[in-house]
Design an enzyme around this catalytic site. Structure first.
Site, PDB file in Angstrom:
ATOM      1  N   GLN A  96       0.821  -1.209   0.000  1.00 36.87           N
ATOM      2  CA  GLN A  96       0.000   0.000   0.000  1.00 36.87           C
ATOM      3  C   GLN A  96       0.850   1.252   0.000  1.00 36.87           C
ATOM      4  O   GLN A  96       2.055   1.217   0.263  1.00 36.87           O
ATOM      5  CB  GLN A  96      -0.905   0.009   1.234  1.00 36.87           C
ATOM      6  CG  GLN A  96      -0.131  -0.034   2.552  1.00 36.87           C
ATOM      7  CD  GLN A  96      -1.039  -0.159   3.761  1.00 36.87           C
ATOM      8  OE1 GLN A  96      -1.272   0.818   4.469  1.00 36.87           O
ATOM      9  NE2 GLN A  96      -1.553  -1.368   4.004  1.00 36.87           N
ATOM     10  N   HIS A  98       0.142   5.806   0.920  1.00 36.44           N
ATOM     11  CA  HIS A  98      -0.771   6.820   1.444  1.00 36.44           C
ATOM     12  C   HIS A  98      -0.565   8.124   0.672  1.00 36.44           C
ATOM     13  O   HIS A  98       0.542   8.422   0.228  1.00 36.44           O
ATOM     14  CB  HIS A  98      -0.522   7.060   2.932  1.00 36.44           C
ATOM     15  CG  HIS A  98      -0.613   5.809   3.757  1.00 36.44           C
ATOM     16  ND1 HIS A  98      -1.725   5.020   3.790  1.00 36.44           N
ATOM     17  CD2 HIS A  98       0.295   5.208   4.569  1.00 36.44           C
ATOM     18  CE1 HIS A  98      -1.527   3.991   4.586  1.00 36.44           C
ATOM     19  NE2 HIS A  98      -0.296   4.081   5.070  1.00 36.44           N
ATOM     20  N   GLU A 133       2.772   7.765   8.870  1.00 36.82           N
ATOM     21  CA  GLU A 133       2.730   6.873  10.025  1.00 36.82           C
ATOM     22  C   GLU A 133       4.142   6.446  10.415  1.00 36.82           C
ATOM     23  O   GLU A 133       5.092   6.566   9.645  1.00 36.82           O
ATOM     24  CB  GLU A 133       1.862   5.642   9.735  1.00 36.82           C
ATOM     25  CG  GLU A 133       2.309   4.792   8.565  1.00 36.82           C
ATOM     26  CD  GLU A 133       1.284   3.743   8.175  1.00 36.82           C
ATOM     27  OE1 GLU A 133       0.065   4.014   8.267  1.00 36.82           O
ATOM     28  OE2 GLU A 133       1.700   2.645   7.759  1.00 36.82           O
ATOM     29  N   HIS A 258       4.748   0.156   0.958  1.00 30.52           N
ATOM     30  CA  HIS A 258       5.156  -0.582   2.148  1.00 30.52           C
ATOM     31  C   HIS A 258       4.150  -1.672   2.480  1.00 30.52           C
ATOM     32  O   HIS A 258       2.996  -1.638   2.038  1.00 30.52           O
ATOM     33  CB  HIS A 258       5.324   0.358   3.350  1.00 30.52           C
ATOM     34  CG  HIS A 258       4.061   1.057   3.771  1.00 30.52           C
ATOM     35  ND1 HIS A 258       3.602   2.192   3.134  1.00 30.52           N
ATOM     36  CD2 HIS A 258       3.151   0.783   4.735  1.00 30.52           C
ATOM     37  CE1 HIS A 258       2.477   2.585   3.703  1.00 30.52           C
ATOM     38  NE2 HIS A 258       2.177   1.739   4.670  1.00 30.52           N
ATOM     39  N   ARG A 277      -4.275   0.480  -2.044  1.00 34.31           N
ATOM     40  CA  ARG A 277      -3.681  -0.858  -2.068  1.00 34.31           C
ATOM     41  C   ARG A 277      -3.509  -1.339  -3.502  1.00 34.31           C
ATOM     42  O   ARG A 277      -4.308  -0.991  -4.374  1.00 34.31           O
ATOM     43  CB  ARG A 277      -4.561  -1.830  -1.296  1.00 34.31           C
ATOM     44  CG  ARG A 277      -4.847  -1.419   0.141  1.00 34.31           C
ATOM     45  CD  ARG A 277      -5.835  -2.368   0.800  1.00 34.31           C
ATOM     46  NE  ARG A 277      -6.165  -1.934   2.157  1.00 34.31           N
ATOM     47  CZ  ARG A 277      -7.160  -1.090   2.456  1.00 34.31           C
ATOM     48  NH1 ARG A 277      -7.918  -0.608   1.471  1.00 34.31           N
ATOM     49  NH2 ARG A 277      -7.380  -0.745   3.705  1.00 34.31           N
TER      50      ARG A 277
END
Length: 406
Positions: A96, A98, A133, A258, A277
């Site tokens: 995936q 972001h 994150e 990642h 994804r």
């Protein structure tokens, strides 16, 4: 301050034993993947207010400035901008990326205009926020993170001994980096079922042959066995395999491909659901949009180690640096007899105990926490921690000088 009552998310990739072992509970045989701590509407923590348990999201909504402070509300709006998790992986998560803030806002607006419900399974942008994150390993932890240098991926392709992979290896060795990664990554995500089956078979064979790449092939063979025939498997060959020792961390910014593979860690992120994804999952896959978001650049592993603040003075806090202000994560290792460590109260905080037993004191109250326990401290309330154990402290990174003007 409030003790948090949190929800465990039973995603199928979760470990059935890691969280129970940490928290001292009895496993029930089901996967326990993530323990959420925060005000995310998907599984908000609960706190006891006025003699009853209430969602932290509701508490903040009713009094955002009182709970978060003026500066945090001005910067992020009336919401807690971060989410903390204990993450326990026993199988691969999806491959995936972001989005950055601009693409997240534009994508959210675009899908709203199309009338796609926020809870629709095929929705990609569920909110207008970015989702950086960080994961801090509590046990040895493995993941995939960021593109390898193209020549390293070419060596892996050569080692699979499939003739039809040779042109892709040549591209990785000869074309400019961004163009090579984009071309091969995109092509691998559109391979035919027959080609995907051949990759799976070649990975299984490569793990049985002696050689310097055998251990690397074993990692990707594990992905193939968990997700046979999935296009995320060959695509993952371009993504670097990373091992973290306990206490080490990874920071994952926008556009970095990642996937976590296995291990237990403390994760902190901007409070967003925006995940794009491309494989290793049964969830919604949006390859065209993901290819617009991915940064096709080979970067050094974004390894983060804690930095002690104050040159040995202060409260002994070790900070995990991150280039965002949505969150700030630090660690305090407490020893019996050391005395209490004061924590400034200008910003909202979540404190998570990951080992031993600690006490949080403030405003005449004392809250004991064991491993897996957590507390919420609203802005403006100063607390101290003591005992013998390890505490992770999550808050925002809004500038102290801005807060001091309020």
């Amino acid at each position: 301050m409030d003790r948090l009552v949190n929800t465990v998310r039973p995603y199928p990739w979760g470990s059935a034993t890691a969280l129970p072992a940490l928290m001292g509970t009895t496993p029930d045989g089901s996967p326990q993947a993530e323990l959420w701590m925060g005000a995310h509407p998907g599984a908000p923590s609960r706190v006891e207010r006025d003699g009853r348990l209430r969602g932290l999201d509701q508490v903040i909504e009713e009094n955002p400035r009182g709970e978060l402070g003026d500066a945090v509300v001005r910067r992020f709006g009336p919401r807690l901008p971060f989410l903390v998790k204990l993450l326990a992986a026993d199988a691969p998560l999806s491959l995936q990326v972001h989005p950055d803030p601009a693409r997240a806002a534009a994508g959210h607006e675009r899908e709203n205009a199309r009338g796609i419900p926020l809870d629709a399974p095929h929705r990609t942008y569920r909110d207008p926020q970015h989702k950086p994150e960080m994961i801090v390993a509590l046990t040895p932890f493995e993941g995939l993170c960021g593109f390898r240098p193209p020549h390293e991926s070419a060596e892996l392709l050569d080692g699979l001994r499939l003739n039809w992979l040779a042109p892709y290896a040549r591209t990785l060795r000869s074309a400019p980096e961004e163009a090579a990664l984009r071309e091969v990554f995109s092509a691998f995500l559109s391979l035919s079922p027959d080609r995907l089956a051949e990759v799976g078979g070649a990975l299984a064979s490569a793990t049985r042959r002696p050689g310097p790449l055998r251990e690397e092939f074993a990692v990707y063979d594990g992905l193939s066995r968990a997700h046979p025939g999935d296009p995320g498997v060959p695509a993952a060959l371009l993504v670097r395999h990373v091992r973290l020792a306990p206490g080490e961390a990874l920071f994952l910014g926008a556009g970095v491909p990642h996937a976590y593979l296995r291990g237990l860690g403390v994760e902190i992120m901007a409070a967003s659901d925006n995940v794009l994804r491309c494989g290793l999952t049964d969830k919604h896959v949006d390859v065209p949009e993901l290819l617009r978001v991915v940064r096709f650049t080979a970067l050094p592993t974004p390894l983060v180690r804690p930095v002690r603040e104050g040159d040995g003075e202060g409260n002994g806090e070790e900070v995990y640096p991150a280039p965002v202000d949505d969150f700030r994560l630090s660690r305090l290792v407490l020893r019996a007899g050391d005395g209490a460590r004061a924590l400034p109260g200008l910003r909202p905080q979540i404190l998570v105990c990951t080992g031993g037993t600690v006490r949080v004191t403030g405003s005449g109250d004392e809250l004991p926490l064991r491993a897996g326990g957590s507390a919420y401290v609203p802005a403006g309330e100063e607390v101290a921690v003591s005992g013998a154990g390890t505490v992770f402290r999550a808050t925002t990174a809004v500038e102290e000088r801005q807060l001091n003007r309020d």
